[in-house]
Design a protein around this motif. Structure first.
Motif, mmCIF file in Angstrom:
data_model
loop_
_atom_site.group_PDB
_atom_site.id
_atom_site.type_symbol
_atom_site.label_atom_id
_atom_site.label_comp_id
_atom_site.label_asym_id
_atom_site.label_seq_id
_atom_site.Cartn_x
_atom_site.Cartn_y
_atom_site.Cartn_z
ATOM 1 N N ALA A 89 28.189 4.935 10.071
ATOM 2 C CA ALA A 89 27.516 3.658 10.300
ATOM 3 C C ALA A 89 26.009 3.863 10.398
ATOM 4 C CB ALA A 89 28.040 3.020 11.584
ATOM 5 N N LEU A 90 25.258 2.870 9.927
ATOM 6 C CA LEU A 90 23.802 2.962 10.021
ATOM 7 C C LEU A 90 23.341 3.069 11.477
ATOM 8 C CD1 LEU A 90 22.344 0.475 7.373
ATOM 9 C CD2 LEU A 90 21.935 2.938 7.550
ATOM 10 N N SER A 91 24.144 2.549 12.377
ATOM 11 C CA SER A 91 23.772 2.623 13.790
ATOM 12 C C SER A 91 23.654 4.072 14.264
ATOM 13 C CB SER A 91 24.802 1.884 14.648
ATOM 14 O OG SER A 91 26.102 2.432 14.461
ATOM 15 N N SER A 92 24.403 4.985 13.631
ATOM 16 C CA SER A 92 24.315 6.395 14.031
ATOM 17 C C SER A 92 22.953 6.986 13.665
ATOM 18 C CB SER A 92 25.438 7.203 13.364
ATOM 19 O OG SER A 92 25.270 7.256 11.953
ATOM 20 N N ILE A 93 22.371 6.515 12.565
ATOM 21 C CA ILE A 93 21.034 6.976 12.195
ATOM 22 C C ILE A 93 19.997 6.399 13.156
ATOM 23 C CG2 ILE A 93 19.306 7.044 10.355
ATOM 24 C CD1 ILE A 93 21.861 8.612 9.764
ATOM 25 N N LEU A 94 20.168 5.137 13.536
ATOM 26 C CA LEU A 94 19.236 4.512 14.482
ATOM 27 C C LEU A 94 19.279 5.221 15.830
ATOM 28 C CD1 LEU A 94 19.864 0.721 13.714
ATOM 29 C CD2 LEU A 94 18.221 2.291 12.668
ATOM 30 N N GLN A 95 20.435 5.738 16.205
ATOM 31 C CA GLN A 95 20.560 6.477 17.465
ATOM 32 C C GLN A 95 19.984 7.888 17.343
ATOM 33 O OE1 GLN A 95 24.727 6.347 18.406
ATOM 34 N NE2 GLN A 95 24.729 4.130 18.753
ATOM 35 N N GLU A 96 20.130 8.470 16.146
ATOM 36 C CA GLU A 96 19.627 9.836 15.939
ATOM 37 C C GLU A 96 18.111 9.896 16.026
ATOM 38 O OE1 GLU A 96 19.301 13.030 12.292
ATOM 39 O OE2 GLU A 96 21.115 11.801 12.411
ATOM 40 N N CYS A 97 17.447 8.897 15.457
ATOM 41 C CA CYS A 97 15.974 8.859 15.531
ATOM 42 C C CYS A 97 15.553 7.482 16.031
ATOM 43 C CB CYS A 97 15.340 9.191 14.187
ATOM 44 S SG CYS A 97 16.098 8.392 12.741
ATOM 45 N N PRO A 98 15.690 7.233 17.325
ATOM 46 C CA PRO A 98 15.373 5.917 17.894
ATOM 47 C C PRO A 98 13.909 5.548 17.686
ATOM 48 C CG PRO A 98 15.640 7.552 19.629
ATOM 49 C CD PRO A 98 16.110 8.185 18.365
ATOM 50 N N GLN A 99 13.663 4.263 17.506
ATOM 51 C CA GLN A 99 12.338 3.677 17.305
ATOM 52 C C GLN A 99 11.724 4.053 15.953
ATOM 53 O OE1 GLN A 99 10.069 4.894 20.755
ATOM 54 N NE2 GLN A 99 11.063 3.391 22.066
ATOM 55 N N ARG A 100 12.482 4.702 15.089
ATOM 56 C CA ARG A 100 11.970 5.051 13.758
ATOM 57 C C ARG A 100 12.286 3.949 12.748
ATOM 58 N NH1 ARG A 100 10.336 9.905 11.288
ATOM 59 N NH2 ARG A 100 10.715 10.042 9.044
ATOM 60 N N PHE A 101 13.470 3.320 12.875
ATOM 61 C CA PHE A 101 13.884 2.264 11.962
ATOM 62 C C PHE A 101 14.191 0.993 12.739
ATOM 63 C CE2 PHE A 101 15.238 6.221 9.843
ATOM 64 C CZ PHE A 101 14.643 6.062 8.599
ATOM 65 N N ARG A 102 14.172 -0.125 12.009
ATOM 66 C CA ARG A 102 14.608 -1.395 12.588
ATOM 67 C C ARG A 102 15.370 -2.174 11.520
ATOM 68 N NH1 ARG A 102 11.210 -5.523 10.731
ATOM 69 N NH2 ARG A 102 9.198 -4.817 9.895
ATOM 70 N N ALA A 103 16.292 -3.002 11.978
ATOM 71 C CA ALA A 103 17.085 -3.806 11.054
ATOM 72 C C ALA A 103 16.186 -4.816 10.358
ATOM 73 C CB ALA A 103 18.204 -4.517 11.809
ATOM 74 N N SER A 104 16.211 -4.794 9.041
ATOM 75 C CA SER A 104 15.380 -5.713 8.263
ATOM 76 C C SER A 104 15.805 -5.636 6.806
ATOM 77 C CB SER A 104 13.892 -5.356 8.391
ATOM 78 O OG SER A 104 13.105 -6.205 7.577
ATOM 79 N N THR A 105 16.166 -6.770 6.221
ATOM 80 C CA THR A 105 16.541 -6.800 4.813
ATOM 81 C C THR A 105 15.292 -6.732 3.948
ATOM 82 O OG1 THR A 105 18.494 -8.127 5.316
ATOM 83 C CG2 THR A 105 17.744 -8.086 3.027
#
Length: 354
Positions: free
Chosen positions: A307-323
């Protein structure tokens, strides 16, 4: 052209199984503790005489691809891998340890090593000082130079490094079923365990065939070349992130063994593949991510199916949800904070989750 693209359609070969160790007879019970046998150091003169000889088969072999350098993570035979470590990360071009031809140093000209001060001298047989991932010295012998048949700028090298554990010369490159005797290519720059590249005066990398650094050179992203007056150094670095699905730019890979990927860039080196082949169908792949030298700028989905959420957890504050619509049917679900996704140097498509 079809044959060329078939070659460029890449297998990001990533470790799924541990190395296979040769079975050993069970030892007879011996009362009390047993100390490990002492390793007898080989004198330097004898050590150099043993370089570049015919070798017995490797003590173990493993599928590899997560590794950045394509080298063994350690000299011992224990199972497991460490994609952030290597027995050889760089060589010192000015530190010649042994030579039979008077070579005092080596220099890098595009994708080949040349002797210095006399460029007519052969670099084969030269032993150079290298460095491992943990900063320890390691001697590296250049055993043979093999010019690439399809690229006059590129030369492949058969190399060996002195294994201080086994006290013998050994190919530091990790083999797999596709490339059983990997060679190395000389590339400017030095990489660390996070996958970051930097220029270090007097040092360069001998990247093995099964590693991302070497693969990106073979795919056309040669860091010594230019396109429209722009160096491809950053494009090559972005490719090393893409090849390993290193979304966070921290050196951690997110892909699986023999995953088929299709890459394309804005420099005109590679374009999206439209023709189907035996192992590739453009109708069955979808957009995955856009890439910069320090990782992904935006992601549609992960290559390994997590899940993409696992990447967001791996590097927090690096990505945000946005189409984000990049055009040509490429749409992202998350984007990098403070970085425009359209600033990416490279994009790729791959098959959906396994």
């Amino acid at each position: 052209m079809k044959a060329l693209k078939s070659f460029l359609l890449t297998f990001a070969c990533l470790l799924l199984t541990p190395p296979v160790l040769a079975a050993r007879p069970a030892p007879s019970p011996i009362p009390g503790p047993r100390s490990a046998p002492a390793v007898v150091s080989v004198p330097a003169a004898d050590r150099y005489a043993l370089r570049c000889q015919e070798r017995a088969p490797e003590r173990y072999r493993s599928h590899q691809g997560t590794a950045l350098w394509g080298t063994k993570p350690s000299w011992d035979s224990s199972p497991g891998t460490n994609e952030k470590h290597s027995v050889l990360v760089s060589i010192d071009v000015n530190a010649v340890r042994k030579t039979e031809t008077g070579v005092k140093a080596v220099r890098l000209e595009k994708g080949r090593l040349v002797a210095w001060p006399q460029t007519s001298q052969q670099v084969a047989g030269t032993v150079l000082q290298g460095t491992s991932g943990d900063g320890k010295p390691v001697e590296v012998a250049i055993c043979a130079a093999e010019p690439a048949s399809d690229d006059p700028e590129l030369t492949w090298y058969r190399i060996e490094a002195w294994n201080p554990v086994a006290q013998e010369w050994e190919n530091p490159c990790t083999a797999d079923g596709r490339v059983p005797a990997p060679r190395a290519v000389a590339v400017s720059g030095v990489w660390d365990g996070t996958g970051a590249r930097r220029d270090v005066p007097g040092k360069l990398t001998l990247a093995c065939e099964n590693g991302a650094i070497s693969k990106c050179v073979r795919w056309g992203y040669k860091p010594w070349t230019e396109r429209n007056g722009k160096s491809l150094v950053d494009l090559h670095q972005a490719c090393t992130r893409m090849a390993r699905a290193d979304y966070c730019g921290n050196g951690r890979s997110h892909t699986r063994d023999y995953t088929v990927i299709d890459m394309y860039d804005g420099f005109g080196v590679l374009s999206p593949t439209t023709q189907a082949s035996e192992d590739f169908d453009p109708k069955k792949i979808t957009f995955e991510a856009a890439w910069a030298p320090d990782g992904a700028t935006c992601i549609s989905r992960t290559r390994d199916g997590k899940a993409l959420s696992s990447i967001l957890q791996e590097c927090p504050q690096r990505f945000r949800a946005s189409t984000v619509d990049l055009g040509e049917g490429d749409r992202c679900a998350v984007q990098r904070e403070g970085v425009s996704p359209k600033a990416a140097l490279l994009r790729n498509r791959s098959h959906g989750s396994p």
